[in-house]
Structure formats: C-alpha cells, structure tokens
Design an enzyme around this catalytic site. Structure first.
Site, PDB file in Angstrom:
ATOM      1  N   ASP A   1       0.814  -1.215   0.000  1.00 48.82           N
ATOM      2  CA  ASP A   1       0.000   0.000   0.000  1.00 48.82           C
ATOM      3  C   ASP A   1       0.851   1.270   0.000  1.00 48.82           C
ATOM      4  O   ASP A   1       1.983   1.270   0.487  1.00 48.82           O
ATOM      5  CB  ASP A   1      -0.876   0.029   1.263  1.00 48.82           C
ATOM      6  CG  ASP A   1      -1.954  -1.049   1.243  1.00 48.82           C
ATOM      7  OD1 ASP A   1      -2.009  -1.834   0.286  1.00 48.82           O
ATOM      8  OD2 ASP A   1      -2.738  -1.083   2.209  1.00 48.82           O
TER       9      ASP A   1
ATOM     10  N   HIS B   1       3.842  -2.338   3.077  1.00 47.79           N
ATOM     11  CA  HIS B   1       3.765  -0.951   2.622  1.00 47.79           C
ATOM     12  C   HIS B   1       4.920  -0.538   1.715  1.00 47.79           C
ATOM     13  O   HIS B   1       6.062  -0.905   1.956  1.00 47.79           O
ATOM     14  CB  HIS B   1       3.650  -0.005   3.827  1.00 47.79           C
ATOM     15  CG  HIS B   1       2.324  -0.117   4.514  1.00 47.79           C
ATOM     16  ND1 HIS B   1       2.065  -1.115   5.423  1.00 47.79           N
ATOM     17  CD2 HIS B   1       1.178   0.579   4.375  1.00 47.79           C
ATOM     18  CE1 HIS B   1       0.806  -0.996   5.842  1.00 47.79           C
ATOM     19  NE2 HIS B   1       0.242   0.024   5.218  1.00 47.79           N
TER      20      HIS B   1
HETATM   21 ZN   LIG Z   1      -2.434   3.193   3.155  1.00 48.70          ZN
END
Ligand SMILES: [Zn+2]
Length: 211
Positions: free
Chosen positions: A32, A176
């Site tokens: 992400d 991430h």
């Molecule tokens: Zn995020």
C-alpha cells in the site's frame, strides 16, 4: 490477539462481498501507499529476484508524481489497485467525495500508465457503508486482508512474529510501499517467502487469487 492481525472473521460477516482472503489457497502479497522512490524500486527488485508478482494499492497523487515508477510496477508484471487520491480516510466522506477520490485515482493511473483499475482498498481499513455501491458502478471490488504485518512500525521482529503466527494458505498480506519501512521491507518480503516455504504454502498472482 488474532483480530489485530486478521480482521477477516468479523469483516466477512459484515461485508461478505469484500475480498478478505484469496480464493485459490495461494498467498497474495499487497503493498500500500506507493509509488515511492525510496521503496518501490527496492520492492520491485526483490519481487523480481524471488519471481513473485504482487498487487500495489497506489495513492493517486503519488501515481501522478511518480508516473515512471507506476509504469515500472506494471511492466514488471504486477497489478495496480486504487488506494484513494490522497490517502484519505473514507469513513466520513459523502458519496460525491468518495466517488471523486475513486475517479481521480483511476484517471491518474489511466493517464500515466494506461491501466484500468479493478481493485480498491480503503486507507487504514476504514470502511464507508456506501463504498460497495459506488465501486460496482465502476466494476471494481474492495480488497481487505487477513494478515496485517505491521511493517510500518519498521521493526523486523514484529513482521516476523506476524508472518510466523498468521501466514496461511489463503493469506492476503499487507505490506507498505512507504518510506516508513524502508529499512525492513526487503527483509520482510524475504521472510514471507521463507515462512511460506517452511509451511509448504504457495504464492499466487492477483488475478488468480481474487476471483
Ligand atoms: Zn495506506
């Protein structure tokens, strides 16, 4: 406390149409918040070495700013998803605002890389009850997860604990593409692969895992 790592038991009950797990008993890696010059090239290099592809939930404004990285994600065989235009928590947005976040990100990716987006993930996992109806207008689906690695805490031991204890055949793993975990992202991906091997589990591609 399992629920902090895997919210899918409650999630599936409230949002049965959402993807909380893969549908083919293979592990899906998701990243992400990118693209990001600090981490995207490193993640792509590591995935390529390990012969894996993943689903990158990009933020629209980053996609615009770093369009060459966005193109690299795609040309390496990975898939892109929508993670709002500016990483807005969507739970309090009205329909118009939410639709705007989705459309502007779809357009940014289409303009930069010619790719139409099929998947959406809300920032911080905060749901908006109008989301699925709006996504259906665009033939998109929301993708949550059943394994949060907490990699953004930038502590490899925390990631290892999460993977060792909660990696399963149908895991959708969240990591991430973000400067916060720059130092540990490569080791985190490698540890996920090592753990999967130890448990006898396989990784899948986004299109086969989300059906
Ligand atoms: Zn995020």
């Amino acid at each position: 406390m399992k629920i902090f790592y895997d919210p899918s038991a409650i999630g599936k009950f409230v949002f049965p149409k959402t993807f909380w797990e893969t549908s083919n008993n293979k592990i899906l890696l998701t990243f992400d918040d990118g693209p990001n010059p600090a981490t995207t090239p490193l993640i792509l290099k590591t995935l390529d070495e390990l012969k894996l592809v993943a689903l990158f939930f990009v933020v629209g404004e980053n996609a615009k700013k770093y369009s060459s990285l966005l193109k690299e994600i795609i040309s390496s065989g990975n898939e892109i998803g929508n993670h709002t235009f500016n990483h807005t928590v969507i739970s309090k947005l009205n329909k118009k605002e939410l639709r705007g976040q989705i459309i502007s990100t779809n357009e940014a990716v289409e303009e930069a890389a010619g790719r139409q987006l099929k998947y959406f993930r809300p920032p911080k996992g905060r749901i908006n009850f109008g989301l699925q109806k709006i996504l259906s207008e665009f033939e998109m689906h929301d993708v949550m997860w059943n394994l949060l690695t907490y990699d953004y805490k930038n502590d490899l031991n925390i990631v290892k604990f999460a993977l060792r204890n909660y990696l399963k055949p149908d895991s959708i793993v969240v990591m991430h593409d973000n400067i916060k975990n720059k130092e540990i992202i490569e080791s985190s991906i490698r540890f996920a692969v090592e753990t999967a091997e130890n448990k006898g589990l396989k990784f899948g591609e986004p299109s086969e895992c989300l059906k």
